[in-house]
Design an enzyme around this catalytic site. Structure first.
Site: not given
Ligand code: GLY
Length: 354
Positions: A200, A230, A252, A254
């Protein structure tokens, strides 16, 4: 260690609620600062080639420089974070826009959000396809719609009405991401087994006018299905900005960041402290380690539940910092005090940002 940090954070909050902090002299020159990330996860030296590592560092520096230029010239925090994120969305090394992970069905579905610390205005999109720059769409939701979050086909219709650029599915795809999906299906693996880093992207900034902004953009997790969303588009989880305290962008796993409400929790804790001291000098008086302790205590909470990842943060006082509980996080920061650095691994020394 986790217990120590939590106790230290609690103690600091108690101390600052009881004892007034000494006011510090204000700097003459308005300060600015910016921090970026390109994902956290199992990023180890032994898995990297020198060429690959150099390519990541160069991409991070380019994104950091794009935001820095805007802040140096007196531009807004919103424009600075947008400039940084646009470059990372177009870069196939990161899991956002071009180079995003595949869903279970072999598509790309993007989540993104942006927040303006001046009035906590925000915009977010979830599960959109074909949009070259989801962060621009999130900003349009903030500025040109009466809503905060749009999802799926409705968000795509809004994007078309706003003239947002679209790209065909093959433009977003990469071999490595396709192979990750195929391996996940063939070996019945989880997304975490094949997403060696989350990827991300995000940016946070403080501009010369004292305004903060945060933005986050992602393709989510490999093999996601059933419309999984997320933390990236969830205001308060993956993104938060409030001029009174801080701006945060997360990367991370999510689900855990949503459950903890990571971004807002950190800003809330900082705000508690600031409520007892009316100037940014008050927060600064607590020392550069203070915001770090609060951010670490929230990330410890994520870890306790079983999640991992990291955050970047700028404070109203101009500090920039990271907190992550993974082997590495693609990251960078720059400030008006002359700092400009990028880093990847957890053990890389981080010179003072002040
Ligand atoms: N942090 C991005 C997701 O979990 O989609």
């Amino acid at each position: 260690m986790m217990l120590f940090r939590s106790l230290a954070a609690a103690a600091l909050i108690v101390v600052t609620t009881v004892l007034p902090l000494p006011a510090l002299a204000q700097d003459d020159e308005p300060r600015w600062s910016i921090a970026i990330h390109g994902g956290a996860g199992t990023i180890r030296r032994e898995d990297m080639t020198p060429e690959r590592e150099a390519a990541y560092r160069a991409a991070l520096q380019q994104a950091l420089d794009a935001g820095t230029r805007i802040l140096e010239e007196g531009g807004s925090a919103l424009d600075a974070i947008e400039a940084a994120i646009l470059l990372m969305e177009d870069d196939p090394k990161f899991n956002a826009g071009r180079g995003a992970v595949y869903t279970w069905e072999g598509a790309h579905e993007f989540d993104a959000s942006i927040m303006d610390g001046r009035d906590r205005d925000a915009g977010a999109v979830a599960g959109v396809t074909g949009i070259r720059h989801p962060i621009l769409l999130a900003r349009k939701v903030m500025t040109d719609s009466p809503h905060v979050m749009l999802a799926g086909q409705g968000a795509e219709q809004f994007a078309a009405e706003q003239g947002l650029e679209t790209m065909p599915p093959e433009w977003f795809g990469t071999e490595a991401r396709r192979e990750a999906l195929e391996r996940m299906k063939a070996d019945k693996l989880s997304a975490l087994d094949v997403d060696i880093k989350f990827g991300t992207v995000g940016a946070v900034a403080l501009d010369r006018d004292g305004n903060m902004a945060a933005g986050t953009s992602t393709g989510g997790m490999t093999g996601k299905r059933w419309g999984r969303i997320g933390d990236a588009p969830v205001i308060g989880a993956g993104t938060y900005a409030d001029n009174r305290s801080c701006a945060v962008s997360a990367t991370g796993w999510g689900e855990y960041f949503i459950r903890v409400g990571v971004a807002k929790s950190i800003c809330e804790r900082l705000l508690m402290v600031r409520n007892f001291e009316s100037t940014s000098a008050g927060l600064r008086a607590t020392g550069p380690g203070f915001a770090q302790i609060l951010a670490d205590s929230v990330m410890d909470d994520v870890k306790r539940l079983g999640g991992d990842g990291g955050i970047i943060l700028v404070t109203a006082a101009g500090e920039t910092l990271y907190s992550f509980n993974t082997a590495g996080m693609y990251r960078g920061r720059a400030t008006s005090a002359g700092v400009s650095e990028v880093a990847i691994y957890a053990d890389e020394e981080q010179p003072s940002d002040r």
